[in-house]
Design a protein around this motif. Structure first.
Motif, PDB file in Angstrom:
ATOM      1  N   GLN A   7     -17.381 -82.035  28.419  1.00  0.00           N
ATOM      2  CA  GLN A   7     -17.286 -82.126  26.963  1.00  0.00           C
ATOM      3  C   GLN A   7     -18.499 -81.472  26.304  1.00  0.00           C
TER       4      GLN A   7
ATOM      5  N   GLU B  31     -18.107 -77.764  26.430  1.00  0.00           N
ATOM      6  CA  GLU B  31     -17.108 -77.306  25.452  1.00  0.00           C
ATOM      7  C   GLU B  31     -17.722 -77.238  24.050  1.00  0.00           C
ATOM      8  N   VAL B  32     -18.538 -78.234  23.698  1.00  0.00           N
ATOM      9  CA  VAL B  32     -19.201 -78.213  22.393  1.00  0.00           C
ATOM     10  C   VAL B  32     -20.207 -77.065  22.332  1.00  0.00           C
ATOM     11  N   ARG B  33     -20.925 -76.831  23.428  1.00  0.00           N
ATOM     12  CA  ARG B  33     -21.857 -75.707  23.440  1.00  0.00           C
ATOM     13  C   ARG B  33     -21.115 -74.386  23.224  1.00  0.00           C
TER      14      ARG B  33
ATOM     15  N   LYS C  77     -18.386 -73.988  21.506  1.00  0.00           N
ATOM     16  CA  LYS C  77     -18.066 -73.942  20.083  1.00  0.00           C
ATOM     17  C   LYS C  77     -19.281 -73.503  19.266  1.00  0.00           C
TER      18      LYS C  77
ATOM     19  N   SER D 193     -19.593 -86.002  20.159  1.00  0.00           N
ATOM     20  CA  SER D 193     -18.842 -85.669  18.935  1.00  0.00           C
ATOM     21  C   SER D 193     -19.631 -85.992  17.680  1.00  0.00           C
TER      22      SER D 193
ATOM     23  N   PHE E 196     -22.215 -83.330  17.092  1.00  0.00           N
ATOM     24  CA  PHE E 196     -21.565 -82.114  16.593  1.00  0.00           C
ATOM     25  C   PHE E 196     -21.113 -82.296  15.147  1.00  0.00           C
TER      26      PHE E 196
ATOM     27  N   LYS F 162     -21.337 -79.848  11.769  1.00  0.00           N
ATOM     28  CA  LYS F 162     -20.166 -79.442  10.986  1.00  0.00           C
ATOM     29  C   LYS F 162     -20.312 -79.858   9.529  1.00  0.00           C
TER      30      LYS F 162
END
Length: 202
Positions: free
Chosen positions: A31, A34-36, A38, A190, A193, A197
């Motif tokens: 996970q 995956e965020v990295r 993004k 999350s 992140f 955002k």
């Protein structure tokens, strides 16, 4: 800032590294990667035209963390082999003990200090964006002092002090002395992140 003058990507602590061909293992590492990716796609993690990388990500692991490796900024998706265990750190000795297939990020000490400062923090994301960095400073976001450079015990101590002053386990801070540098942290990957955002969408 002139690329020839940029103080970026250099490990300033004493790295005590144990080489291992086995990549780090953590239930949330996929996970995090995956965020990295993004963040990479948003241009918040990457490499400058001279090849120097910027931005790094980590998750808490025991008394230390698992962090993206140094000189990995240009790679879109790292996989587990692009990460390193940070087993321990010592601000007084300016040293970091690491283990893995790659050396740890130059900001490892700051990541660890944030985890130590707040027991609920599980993820730290360090990004770069000049326009966002300036906007956050102009809008009065909490920041470290402009005379504290990245990758130093002083930066780690300053970030830890700011994190301890916050009751919330998720937040965003600006590194005033680290051109473009912004740190988001959270009680989950999350939530860290989400801090990024939120300011991107404002």
């Amino acid at each position: 800032m002139s690329e020839s003058l940029r103080d970026e990507g250099v490990i300033k602590y004493r790295a005590i590294h144990k080489n291992s061909s086995s990549p780090p293992v953590h239930i949330n590492l996929n996970q995090l990667d995956e965020v990295r990716t993004k963040l990479f796609d948003l241009g918040l993690v990457g490499a400058y035209s001279d090849g120097i990388g910027y931005g790094n990500v980590s998750i808490r692991n025991g008394n230390g963390c698992i962090i993206s490796g140094t000189s990995t900024g240009a790679v879109r998706a790292l996989g587990a082999g692009g990460y390193c265990y940070v087993r321990s750190f010592d601000l007084k000795l300016n040293s970091v003990n690491t283990e893995g297939p790659i050396l740890a990020s130059s900001e490892s000490m700051t990541h660890c200090a944030i985890y130590q400062a707040h027991s609920s923090v599980q993820c730290v994301l360090h990004i770069h964006n000049r326009a966002l960095w300036q906007k956050l400073l102009d809008n009065g976001y909490e920041s470290t002092s402009a005379d504290i450079p990245y990758g130093t015990p002083q930066m780690a101590l300053s970030m830890a002090t700011l994190v301890r002053s916050k009751l919330a386990p998720s937040n965003l801070l600006v590194m005033a002395g680290h051109d473009e540098g912004i740190v988001a942290y959270g009680h989950t990957i999350s939530s860290a992140f989400d801090q990024i955002k939120a300011v991107l969408n404002n």
